[in-house]
Motif scaffolding. Sequence first.
Motif: not given
Length: 410
Positions: A239-243, A299-320
């Motif tokens: 899943a990460a590879a797709e991300c 972020t939308d891409d990541f959530r879509a990939i995770a949903a399609r693959r049935g994995v949980e995803i947590a996305i955190r902004g660390t710095q900007s």
Amino acid sequence: MISGATLLERADALAAITETPPALTRSYLTPEHRRASELVLGWMREAGMSAALDPAGNCAGRYEGTKPGLPCLMLGSHLDTVRDAGKYDGILGVLAAIACVEALNRAGERLPFAIEVLGFGDEEGVRFGGTLIGSRAVAGDFDPALLELRDAAGVSLAEAYRAFGLDPARIPALARKRGDLLAYVELHIEQGPRLESEGLPVGVVTAIAGFTRLQVEIAGTAGHAGTVPMAGRRDALAAAAECVLAVERRGSAAGLVATVGKIEAAPGAINVIPGTCRFTVDMRSADDALRESAVAALTDDFRAIAARRGVEIAIRGTQSSKAATCAPWLMDQIGAAIEAEGIRQFRLMSGAGHDGMAMTRIADIGMLFVRCARGISHNPAEAITAADAEIGARALLRFIRAFKPKGEPR
Ligand SMILES: [Zn+2]
């Protein structure tokens, strides 16, 4: 007057002052920082400046104008390095600025403004993790909470200041106000390949890219690599590879760059389906709105990939950080100085961060880049030629001599 060979010799002399010989590492508030500062302060004084370490450990030199106490044009860059660094990142900008003042002083020239040269003690943030500490102190953006930062040996920033003979309580008084400075201008090596591919020794910087950094964690299900059928796997690394590919795709749009620089899968065995995977995202652009919309789309891409693959995803902004735009009136004057050297004016963005980001808080900023070999930096292979260093410093000197503060007729 200005000698590229001397600039490179001085860079060599500074590179010899290192915590990790023969590799170059010089971090904030170390004995090596002190030795390098003594060398730089000596060069500043020889060039006709009054010079001293300021309370944040920056080398600060001043060359008065036609009368004492005039507002200043500030020139600068940083004297600290990353680990196993090259010799020119930051350093060249300080040396070139000193060489310019030296040329003015030798010619007995005083300008209708003062020149200050700052060799910032911390830009890279190697020792304490907070970047741009030196320039943030000058820009009045030094957060006292930084004093609690600790290095790898457990020494706090406050303790390091005291051990260096500096009183951190005096740092807030360093802050310059908007209007104190006529402008802040920095010469720096490009750290990218664009000037080289254009066949140009120098260029005018338009903006320092803003960035967003994310930490992403994917949770799937670990299992036996031999017995779990392919259909229905919840492979966190796949899943990460797709991300990662989504990052590359979004980052390929005009005006953006994006990178996954770090990825770890667990449990990390050849015969186990990865159950969790963490990775980082670094996305940059000179256009803040473009960056923000790209981060949202990603972020939308990541959530879509995770949903399609049935994995949980947590996305955190660390710095900007927002982009720092160079002032058009300074770009024009820097460009004119480059053209007066007989060089085509070329404008480019900086993908790397610089002290100018901090200085935008109090002044309009301008930057010029000097070509570096193959765009390599943060690496001992970092290389420039004496001829390019000389052209860069000469263009800076022309800019200084012709400098007109904002709003004054040129
Ligand atoms: Zn730098």
